[in-house]
Enzyme design. Structure first.
Site, mmCIF file in Angstrom:
data_model
loop_
_atom_site.group_PDB
_atom_site.id
_atom_site.type_symbol
_atom_site.label_atom_id
_atom_site.label_comp_id
_atom_site.label_asym_id
_atom_site.label_seq_id
_atom_site.Cartn_x
_atom_site.Cartn_y
_atom_site.Cartn_z
ATOM 1 N N TYR A 1 -4.555 4.506 6.583
ATOM 2 C CA TYR A 1 -4.972 3.737 7.189
ATOM 3 C C TYR A 1 -6.327 4.454 7.927
ATOM 4 O O TYR A 1 -7.240 3.557 8.097
ATOM 5 C CB TYR A 1 -3.988 3.256 8.381
ATOM 6 C CG TYR A 1 -2.864 2.262 8.081
ATOM 7 C CD1 TYR A 1 -3.290 0.934 7.859
ATOM 8 C CD2 TYR A 1 -1.672 2.938 7.495
ATOM 9 C CE1 TYR A 1 -2.159 0.218 7.481
ATOM 10 C CE2 TYR A 1 -0.681 1.960 7.254
ATOM 11 C CZ TYR A 1 -0.988 0.716 7.258
ATOM 12 O OH TYR A 1 0.069 -0.133 6.631
ATOM 13 N N LYS B 1 0.777 -1.157 0.089
ATOM 14 C CA LYS B 1 0.041 -0.028 -0.069
ATOM 15 C C LYS B 1 0.982 1.296 0.062
ATOM 16 O O LYS B 1 2.159 1.244 0.782
ATOM 17 C CB LYS B 1 -0.913 0.257 1.077
ATOM 18 C CG LYS B 1 -0.332 -0.183 2.545
ATOM 19 C CD LYS B 1 0.643 0.640 3.014
ATOM 20 C CE LYS B 1 0.631 2.114 3.300
ATOM 21 N NZ LYS B 1 1.770 2.562 3.891
HETATM 22 P P1 NAD Z 1 12.404 1.572 2.733
HETATM 23 O O1 NAD Z 1 12.965 2.651 2.323
HETATM 24 O O2 NAD Z 1 12.883 0.940 4.173
HETATM 25 O O3 NAD Z 1 12.705 0.338 1.743
HETATM 26 C C1 NAD Z 1 12.630 0.645 0.126
HETATM 27 C C2 NAD Z 1 13.432 -0.213 -0.558
HETATM 28 O O4 NAD Z 1 13.354 0.030 -1.804
HETATM 29 C C3 NAD Z 1 15.073 -0.202 -0.086
HETATM 30 O O5 NAD Z 1 15.584 -1.388 -0.010
HETATM 31 C C4 NAD Z 1 15.590 0.534 -1.375
HETATM 32 O O6 NAD Z 1 16.930 0.058 -1.658
HETATM 33 C C5 NAD Z 1 14.736 0.087 -2.452
HETATM 34 N N1 NAD Z 1 14.657 0.996 -3.609
HETATM 35 C C6 NAD Z 1 14.513 0.663 -4.932
HETATM 36 N N2 NAD Z 1 14.679 1.856 -5.556
HETATM 37 C C7 NAD Z 1 14.683 2.682 -5.130
HETATM 38 C C8 NAD Z 1 14.502 4.298 -5.378
HETATM 39 N N3 NAD Z 1 14.566 4.486 -6.685
HETATM 40 N N4 NAD Z 1 14.708 4.992 -4.382
HETATM 41 C C9 NAD Z 1 14.319 4.585 -2.934
HETATM 42 N N5 NAD Z 1 14.790 3.345 -2.608
HETATM 43 C C10 NAD Z 1 14.798 2.260 -3.711
HETATM 44 O O7 NAD Z 1 10.703 1.404 2.799
HETATM 45 P P2 NAD Z 1 9.746 0.519 3.527
HETATM 46 O O8 NAD Z 1 9.235 1.195 4.630
HETATM 47 O O9 NAD Z 1 10.215 -0.575 3.128
HETATM 48 O O10 NAD Z 1 8.656 0.674 2.286
HETATM 49 C C11 NAD Z 1 8.464 0.359 1.258
HETATM 50 C C12 NAD Z 1 6.931 -0.068 0.871
HETATM 51 O O11 NAD Z 1 6.075 -0.704 1.763
HETATM 52 C C13 NAD Z 1 6.178 1.345 0.600
HETATM 53 O O12 NAD Z 1 5.246 1.331 -0.536
HETATM 54 C C14 NAD Z 1 5.345 1.483 1.908
HETATM 55 O O13 NAD Z 1 4.364 2.352 1.772
HETATM 56 C C15 NAD Z 1 5.301 0.099 2.208
HETATM 57 N N6 NAD Z 1 4.946 -0.267 3.571
HETATM 58 C C16 NAD Z 1 3.988 -0.920 3.993
HETATM 59 C C17 NAD Z 1 3.766 -0.996 5.493
HETATM 60 C C18 NAD Z 1 2.817 -1.705 5.957
HETATM 61 O O14 NAD Z 1 2.381 -1.714 7.079
HETATM 62 N N7 NAD Z 1 1.882 -2.402 5.025
HETATM 63 C C19 NAD Z 1 4.732 -0.508 6.261
HETATM 64 C C20 NAD Z 1 5.843 0.175 5.903
HETATM 65 C C21 NAD Z 1 5.968 0.241 4.466
#
Ligand code: NAD
Length: 366
Positions: A209, A121
């Site tokens: 949410y 999401k």
């Molecule tokens: P994060 O920054 O921790 O991880 C992002 C990952 O994407 C990194 O490993 C990064 O290297 C990679 N990546 C690839 N291309 C990239 C670019 N161009 N710029 C930046 N990073 C890049 O983020 P996250 O918190 O893991 O979030 C990722 C997804 O998960 C998002 O869509 C977020 O909304 C979703 N999320 C959902 C929940 C949930 O409870 N369902 C919780 C947190 C995040």
């Protein structure tokens, strides 16, 4: 792309055991905080889901995560080699855990490779991108699910049931707030503050949410929305995104909802529903764990319907049941599209400074 392994990650000490023969093999795209800390460790608890492949721009991370999760060396893909997954029969589905602005592109690539898609999401940053993703899923005849974990979480499931049963009477008011205070950062160092990757910011990330809660607790779609946004000057965190987004919704029943979300105020995450006979107080409402819920009224009581931790595997189980048995997906692409329409209506109202009227599918009426 190519971020190092986050410092707070605990990798499994031994690779997970083998799953049953009809287990769905996932390629995890994006090895960031949420994938590594929350979802990947939960695959073990899912009935028939396993990590078959990983995709990352960082070779060292591919090696360390691949070794820890027992992913075959030839199933550790770079983004450049992603298209090769088409001929990798170990992979049935792709789980997209990338910054939101990349969801549409990688989902469409995954469908082109003939794989099913579980997408984090929010689904994408525009309703147009959501429509492209749904079209690609239909063309490929592959499943598309949005990872809205609260639809598999016992407190939120119980809350939906109670509101359907009118446990607080007729719903009159809903209030939701999702806020936290983001530390000093800027768009070049944190994708969550980049408009291209995060859209308007807190609403897409966390406020969604509250948006979802307002919909599934009332069981209605709003017929009008009015909204305001705020972006302080001279703060690098908010050079591209909003600090606060606030909206007021009116439902056909006459109920109203007030939704607030912020990246610049002390943390909270609640949903309150007030009806003619009582109130449902969820605080925290949609966390990973630690939910609290209280029904107030004639028979005031605290409710603890189950362990919130089951939400992660529950969502995987729904997806794999859909892939293997054709089960109905509780949180399909159409739900993600509906939510993006509402997000667009919120921003349109804030920009125009007036109330926006909506059709039952969330499209703006002219
Ligand atoms: P994060 O920054 O921790 O991880 C992002 C990952 O994407 C990194 O490993 C990064 O290297 C990679 N990546 C690839 N291309 C990239 C670019 N161009 N710029 C930046 N990073 C890049 O983020 P996250 O918190 O893991 O979030 C990722 C997804 O998960 C998002 O869509 C977020 O909304 C979703 N999320 C959902 C929940 C949930 O409870 N369902 C919780 C947190 C995040």
């Amino acid at each position: 792309m190519g971020q190092p392994l986050p410092g707070n990650v605990r990798l499994p000490s031994a690779p997970p055991g083998r799953k049953r023969s009809d287990s769905v093999g996932f390629a995890i795209v994006g090895l960031g905080g949420y994938a590594l800390n929350q979802m990947m460790p939960r695959f073990e608890q899912a009935e028939r889901a396993h990590i078959a492949a990983i995709v990352s721009g960082n070779p060292e991370k591919l090696r360390r995560v691949g070794d820890a999760y027992g992913v075959a060396e030839d199933a550790r893909y770079s983004y450049e080699a992603f298209e090769k997954i088409a001929s990798d029969d170990r992979i049935d589905a792709v789980y997209i855990v990338l910054p939101t602005g990349l969801h549409a592109e990688w989902a469409i690539r995954a469908f082109a490779a003939g794989k099913h898609v579980l997408c984090e999401k929010p689904m994408a940053l525009s309703s147009a991108d959501c429509e492209r993703m749904i079209a690609a899923s239909r063309r490929a005849d592959r499943k598309l699910m949005i990872a809205y974990r609260s639809h598999f979480e016992p407190y939120n499931l119980e809350a939906m049931k109670l509101m359907q049963q009118k446990a607080a009477g007729e719903i009159r008011l809903v209030r939701t707030e999702q806020s936290y205070r983001m530390g000093p950062t800027s768009p070049s160092e944190n994708w969550r503050t980049s408009r291209a990757l995060a859209g308007g910011g807190p609403l897409e990330d966390f406020g969604i949410y509250g948006l979802q809660s307002a919909l599934y607790l009332t069981g209605e779609m709003p017929e009008s929305i009015s909204a305001t946004t705020f972006r302080p000057a001279g703060d690098a965190r908010f050079a591209e995104i909003f600090a606060h987004v606030s909206s007021q919704w009116r439902f056909p029943s006459g109920a109203v909802a007030q939704l607030v979300t912020s990246y610049d105020s002390a943390g909270t995450n609640f949903a309150h529903v007030r009806g003619t006979l009582g109130a449902l107080i969820m605080d925290p409402a949609t966390s990973y764990s630690g939910q609290k819920m209280r029904l107030e009224g004639q028979n005031t009581r605290d409710l603890s319907p189950g362990d919130p931790a089951v939400q992660f595997a529950g969502q995987l189980n729904n997806f794999t049941d859909a892939v293997r048995d054709g089960a109905t997906i509780r949180t399909p692409g159409e739900m993600g599209l509906r939510d993006l329409r509402l997000i667009e209506a919120i921003y349109a109202s804030a920009e125009a400074g007036r109330t926006v009227r909506l059709a039952p599918d969330g499209r703006r009426r002219s």
